[in-house]
Scaffold this motif. Structure first.
Motif, PDB file in Angstrom:
ATOM      1  N   GLU A  65       0.855  -1.177   0.000  1.00  0.00           N
ATOM      2  CA  GLU A  65       0.000   0.000   0.000  1.00  0.00           C
ATOM      3  C   GLU A  65       0.894   1.232   0.000  1.00  0.00           C
ATOM      4  OE1 GLU A  65      -2.447  -0.809   3.395  1.00  0.00           O
ATOM      5  OE2 GLU A  65      -1.044   0.134   4.784  1.00  0.00           O
ATOM      6  N   ARG A  94      -2.575  -0.953  -3.299  1.00  0.00           N
ATOM      7  CA  ARG A  94      -3.560  -0.008  -2.770  1.00  0.00           C
ATOM      8  C   ARG A  94      -2.900   1.355  -2.616  1.00  0.00           C
ATOM      9  NH1 ARG A  94      -5.660  -1.688   2.615  1.00  0.00           N
ATOM     10  NH2 ARG A  94      -7.247  -0.169   2.122  1.00  0.00           N
ATOM     11  N   ASP A 116      -5.833   0.036  -6.608  1.00  0.00           N
ATOM     12  CA  ASP A 116      -7.038   0.238  -5.810  1.00  0.00           C
ATOM     13  C   ASP A 116      -6.846   1.553  -5.071  1.00  0.00           C
ATOM     14  OD1 ASP A 116      -8.212  -2.130  -6.603  1.00  0.00           O
ATOM     15  OD2 ASP A 116      -7.435  -3.265  -4.893  1.00  0.00           O
ATOM     16  N   VAL A 118      -7.994   4.088  -2.390  1.00  0.00           N
ATOM     17  CA  VAL A 118      -8.781   4.018  -1.169  1.00  0.00           C
ATOM     18  C   VAL A 118      -8.749   5.377  -0.471  1.00  0.00           C
ATOM     19  CG1 VAL A 118      -9.018   2.844   1.052  1.00  0.00           C
ATOM     20  CG2 VAL A 118      -8.133   1.588  -0.926  1.00  0.00           C
ATOM     21  N   ASP A 121      -9.299   4.381   4.646  1.00  0.00           N
ATOM     22  CA  ASP A 121      -8.746   3.057   4.909  1.00  0.00           C
ATOM     23  C   ASP A 121      -9.456   2.439   6.107  1.00  0.00           C
ATOM     24  OD1 ASP A 121      -7.218   0.789   4.929  1.00  0.00           O
ATOM     25  OD2 ASP A 121      -5.448   1.747   5.786  1.00  0.00           O
TER      26      ASP A 121
END
Length: 136
Positions: A65, A94, A116, A118, A121
């Motif tokens: 991420e 992410r 992805d 986001v 979170d």
């Protein structure tokens, strides 16, 4: 004495104000994922650090991420970094808390389709391994 090409003291002050926050890259390895934290200006000056972060995250083999919350500017070097991560990772990458300037780049380049994105979170809290000190 000043020639016509030298900036005046006022022009020097204005130029200093235009310079943004230097960029930084930190890799933090957690128990179940690797977090890469980007901040400041993510540009060609960070090329070596971005390559090192990619290698380290790739070697860990954990989901990745990227926290982009504190990014103030991003050029093609940052976009290429995100694309490289998305291609090399075994898991879908992410991208957390994306500022509007970065979101615009992701849309224009279509790199956002590989990630992805986001905004909030809601996953399990991130728990760094060891003492929590960044590894890069």
């Amino acid at each position: 004495m000043r020639d016509g090409n030298s900036p005046t003291p006022d022009e020097q002050t204005q130029a200093a104000e235009v310079v943004g926050e230097p960029g930084a890259v930190q890799v933090i390895v957690g128990a179940d994922r690797t977090r890469i934290v980007l901040s400041g200006e993510v540009d060609a000056d960070l090329g070596a650090e971005l390559a090192e972060a990619t290698s380290e995250a790739e070697q860990r083999g954990l989901p990745i991420e990227v926290d982009a919350h504190h990014v103030t500017f991003m050029d093609s070097s940052g976009v290429a970094f995100l694309a490289r991560l998305s291609i090399r990772s075994q898991h879908r990458v992410r991208l957390l808390r994306v500022p509007p300037t970065v979101r615009f780049l992701l849309e224009v380049t279509r790199i956002g389709e590989l990630l992805d994105i986001v905004d909030d979170d809601q996953s399990a809290p991130f728990e760094p391994l060891g003492d929590g000190a960044p590894t890069a």
